[in-house]
Structures are given as structure tokens and as C-alpha cells.
Design an enzyme around this catalytic site. Structure first.
Site, PDB file in Angstrom:
ATOM      1  N   GLN A 144     -15.575  -4.440   3.343  1.00 11.04           N
ATOM      2  CA  GLN A 144     -15.456  -3.479   4.437  1.00 11.04           C
ATOM      3  C   GLN A 144     -15.215  -4.195   5.768  1.00 11.04           C
ATOM      4  O   GLN A 144     -14.391  -3.761   6.585  1.00 11.04           O
ATOM      5  CB  GLN A 144     -16.732  -2.623   4.533  1.00 11.04           C
ATOM      6  CG  GLN A 144     -16.884  -1.614   3.413  1.00 11.04           C
ATOM      7  CD  GLN A 144     -17.678  -2.148   2.234  1.00 11.04           C
ATOM      8  OE1 GLN A 144     -17.661  -3.360   1.960  1.00 11.04           O
ATOM      9  NE2 GLN A 144     -18.360  -1.266   1.527  1.00 11.04           N
ATOM     10  N   THR A 146      16.576  21.784  -5.512  1.00  7.95           N
ATOM     11  CA  THR A 146      16.150  20.384  -5.543  1.00  7.95           C
ATOM     12  C   THR A 146      17.293  19.491  -6.023  1.00  7.95           C
ATOM     13  O   THR A 146      17.357  18.317  -5.660  1.00  7.95           O
ATOM     14  CB  THR A 146      14.923  20.199  -6.441  1.00  7.95           C
ATOM     15  OG1 THR A 146      15.249  20.482  -7.804  1.00  7.95           O
ATOM     16  CG2 THR A 146      13.791  21.110  -5.980  1.00  7.95           C
ATOM     17  N   HIS A 184     -12.718  -7.894  -8.773  1.00  7.78           N
ATOM     18  CA  HIS A 184     -13.876  -8.745  -9.020  1.00  7.78           C
ATOM     19  C   HIS A 184     -13.514  -9.979  -9.845  1.00  7.78           C
ATOM     20  O   HIS A 184     -12.779  -9.892 -10.840  1.00  7.78           O
ATOM     21  CB  HIS A 184     -14.958  -7.958  -9.753  1.00  7.78           C
ATOM     22  CG  HIS A 184     -15.438  -6.748  -9.012  1.00  7.78           C
ATOM     23  ND1 HIS A 184     -16.060  -6.821  -7.788  1.00  7.78           N
ATOM     24  CD2 HIS A 184     -15.380  -5.430  -9.320  1.00  7.78           C
ATOM     25  CE1 HIS A 184     -16.377  -5.599  -7.381  1.00  7.78           C
ATOM     26  NE2 HIS A 184     -15.970  -4.738  -8.282  1.00  7.78           N
ATOM     27  N   ARG A 204     -18.094 -16.545  -2.950  1.00  7.20           N
ATOM     28  CA  ARG A 204     -17.436 -15.804  -4.030  1.00  7.20           C
ATOM     29  C   ARG A 204     -15.943 -15.742  -3.770  1.00  7.20           C
ATOM     30  O   ARG A 204     -15.464 -15.975  -2.654  1.00  7.20           O
ATOM     31  CB  ARG A 204     -17.991 -14.391  -4.151  1.00  7.20           C
ATOM     32  CG  ARG A 204     -17.666 -13.499  -2.956  1.00  7.20           C
ATOM     33  CD  ARG A 204     -18.033 -12.049  -3.201  1.00  7.20           C
ATOM     34  NE  ARG A 204     -17.671 -11.206  -2.059  1.00  7.20           N
ATOM     35  CZ  ARG A 204     -17.713  -9.875  -2.066  1.00  7.20           C
ATOM     36  NH1 ARG A 204     -18.111  -9.221  -3.159  1.00  7.20           N
ATOM     37  NH2 ARG A 204     -17.370  -9.188  -0.996  1.00  7.20           N
ATOM     38  N   LYS A 247      12.346  17.486  -4.247  1.00  5.62           N
ATOM     39  CA  LYS A 247      12.807  16.614  -5.322  1.00  5.62           C
ATOM     40  C   LYS A 247      12.046  15.292  -5.228  1.00  5.62           C
ATOM     41  O   LYS A 247      12.139  14.590  -4.218  1.00  5.62           O
ATOM     42  CB  LYS A 247      14.313  16.345  -5.203  1.00  5.62           C
ATOM     43  CG  LYS A 247      14.946  15.844  -6.490  1.00  5.62           C
ATOM     44  CD  LYS A 247      14.947  16.937  -7.565  1.00  5.62           C
ATOM     45  CE  LYS A 247      15.922  16.632  -8.680  1.00  5.62           C
ATOM     46  NZ  LYS A 247      15.946  17.720  -9.693  1.00  5.62           N
TER      47      LYS A 247
END
Length: 295
Positions: free
Chosen positions: A222, A57, A250, A179, A12
Site C-alpha cells: 500500500q 454495432t 507472493h 522479502r 461493439k
């Protein structure tokens, strides 16, 4: 050619349960989304339609509601383990239970007027959602717990660079040494054993993610991902593996020169798509292997 039934499970999905605990005029809220998947001796229901081994379920959904009343809801890991063990222990045809829970936070609204002690107004708290995923073969059997969060939105307005990347015929992105770095973190961490202080572990892991994000001068998302995962494991010895998914939200500096204006990294266009998607796993080198814990 022989055709056989492969791995299977059923359950479920997305049972929404809200538990209100009343302590006089002081109320407490637990707001969960619970998913249950069961597996075991289910060959006959697939091959011949024989439902004798099937716990409906609907019964799974009702168990979530009944257990919320009978046992209350504390830490979501404990509630997930309680449900998972019940399904396996109570039904001989069910050998394994998978329970996944999302918890939505509510913060209490401060009340200046009204009767003293009456505190039952709430506002949805926090942008992120707390999560857990439990696997159990029943009481005394093999178990695993993965805790985590999703949609933890963070942003560094500076302290991020991106340069030195491959440049081919289709590369248009300019290098930058300043940035905006923004992402919506999905992080899940695996516990070495069942039985941690779930609340303390969650608080520590969340703080570690934020501390590492804020404290890392980033040359790539990363690199930041690894620093965040490493910090969670360093601060939480009860944890052995962290998996992170981090979309790169971005922010592009807007060219204001057509309007006779400069833009010293102050005005940005926040692009919602397409976006870079960074994923990675950080683990200690003696982590017990359990790839099934994540599925």
C-alpha cells in the site's frame, strides 16, 4: 410499483485492428483492440424493439476499420477521440460515446541480411499494454480522457518489509524485514483537460511508476502504491488523478532444512494464487470531479 428503464448503452466490443504504414521498405505497425459504447435516445429499442435510433454495432466496427485507413492511427487517445466525436456528431439519436482502446507494442527486428532499407519484421514488444478510455458528448461537448497501462510486471528482490500487522487466531504469516516485492501494475491516470501531448505524458507517467517502485523502501505494498501514484502526479502536472491495481505476487522462501541446506533468502516459491490485491486512488486536492470518466 412503477418499473422504468435505467441507464443503458450498447456497442461493439474488442474490434481488433492492425494498421501497417508503409514508408518504402520501412514499415510501421499499430495494433489495437477497440471497444465502443454508445448511449442516447435508446428507450424505444428497449421498450418496444423499435430500432430506428440504433446505429448497428457492425457499422461501429466498420467505422474503426475505415477510420484506420482514412485517418491513420497515431496516439490512441487521438484515435479514440476521433471515433467518439464522429459517432455523436453524425447521429442525432446518439448523445454520448465511450471508446476504450488497448495498444499492443511491436518492436522492429534488426536485420543484418537482405536488401538495404527493408525493415518489416517485428517482435511483440514490452510485457505491458498501453490503454486509454475516452468519453465524449461530441465536438464542443464535455469530454474526458483517461490513459494508462496494464500488466507492467515489476519486482524488487530486497528493500521490502512487512511487519506490525494484526495477529488474530487465524494469522500464520511470519513478520519479515527482507522479502521479495513483486506485482503486475494496472495504472490509469486522468488528464485535467483534453489535448495533452499523449506520448510524452505516457512516457513520463510510466517512468514515474518505475522510479517510485524502485526508489521506495517498502513497508507495505500500500505504501508503494501511494508513492507510485504520487510520483506520477508530481511529474505530470497535466494529470489530476491516478488509480492503481496491484496484486501482490507472493514469493515464499523455501524451507531447505530437510535437505541439510540453509536458505539465506535465495530460493523462493513463486505462488500465482491466492494473492493479495491492493487497490487505491491518488489525486490532488483540486482535481476536477469526474467519476464517470473511469466507467
Amino acid at each position: 410499483m412503477a418499473i422504468v428503464l435505467g441507464p443503458n448503452r450498447y456497442g461493439k466490443a474488442e474490434t481488433r485492428v492492425v494498421r501497417v504504414t508503409r514508408d518504402g521498405g520501412l514499415h510501421h505497425i499499430k495494433d489495437l483492440n477497440v471497444g465502443v459504447s454508445l448511449s442516447g435516445d435508446m428507450e424505444d429499442v428497449h421498450l418496444s424493439g423499435d430500432n430506428a435510433a440504433v446505429l448497428t454495432t457492425d457499422a461501429q466496427k466498420n467505422t474503426v476499420f475505415a477510420f484506420a485507413r482514412k485517418h491513420g492511427i497515431g496516439e490512441i487517445e487521438d484515435f479514440a477521440l476521433l471515433l467518439a466525436r464522429h459517432f455523436v456528431d453524425s447521429q442525432p439519436t446518439i448523445h454520448h460515446a465511450r471508446v476504450e482502446i488497448e495498444e499492443y507494442a511491436w518492436d522492429r527486428v534488426p536485420v543484418e541480411d537482405g536488401p538495404p532499407g527493408e525493415r518489416h519484421s517485428f517482435v511483440r514488444g514490452g510485457a505491458e499494454t498501453r490503454t486509454c478510455l475516452v468519453h465524449s458528448d461530441g465536438t464542443g461537448g464535455e469530454e474526458s480522457v483517461v490513459s494508462g497501462l496494464k500488466d507492467l510486471v515489476v519486482l524488487n528482490s530486497t528493500g521490502s518489509e512487512f511487519h506490525g500487522f494484526i495477529k488474530d487466531a487465524y494469522t500464520t504469516l511470519a513478520e519479515t524485514d527482507d522479502r521479495i516485492l513483486a506485482t503486475a501494475v494496472t495504472a490509469r491516470w486522468r488528464h485535467r483537460t483534453v489535448g495533452s501531448d499523449w506520448a510524452a505524458s505516457y512516457t513520463r507517467a510510466r517512468k514515474g511508476l518505475l522510479d517510485a517502485f524502485a526508489g521506495t523502501h517498502s513497508l507495505s505494498l500500500q505504501q508503494t502504491l501511494y508513492a507510485m501514484g504520487r510520483r506520477v502526479l508530481t511529474d505530470g502536472p497535466e494529470l489530476c488523478e491516478v488509480r492503481l491495481v496491484m496484486p501482490n505476487k507472493h514469493h515464499f522462501a523455501v524451507d531447505l532444512s530437510p535437505f541439510g541446506l540453509d536458505n539465506p533468502n535465495e530460493v523462493f516459491f513463486a505462488a500465482d494464487r491466492p494473492y493479495g490485491l491492493i487497490e487505491g486512488t491518488v489525486m490532488d486536492d483540486v482535481a476536477p470531479g469526474s467519476t464517470s470518466a473511469w466507467k
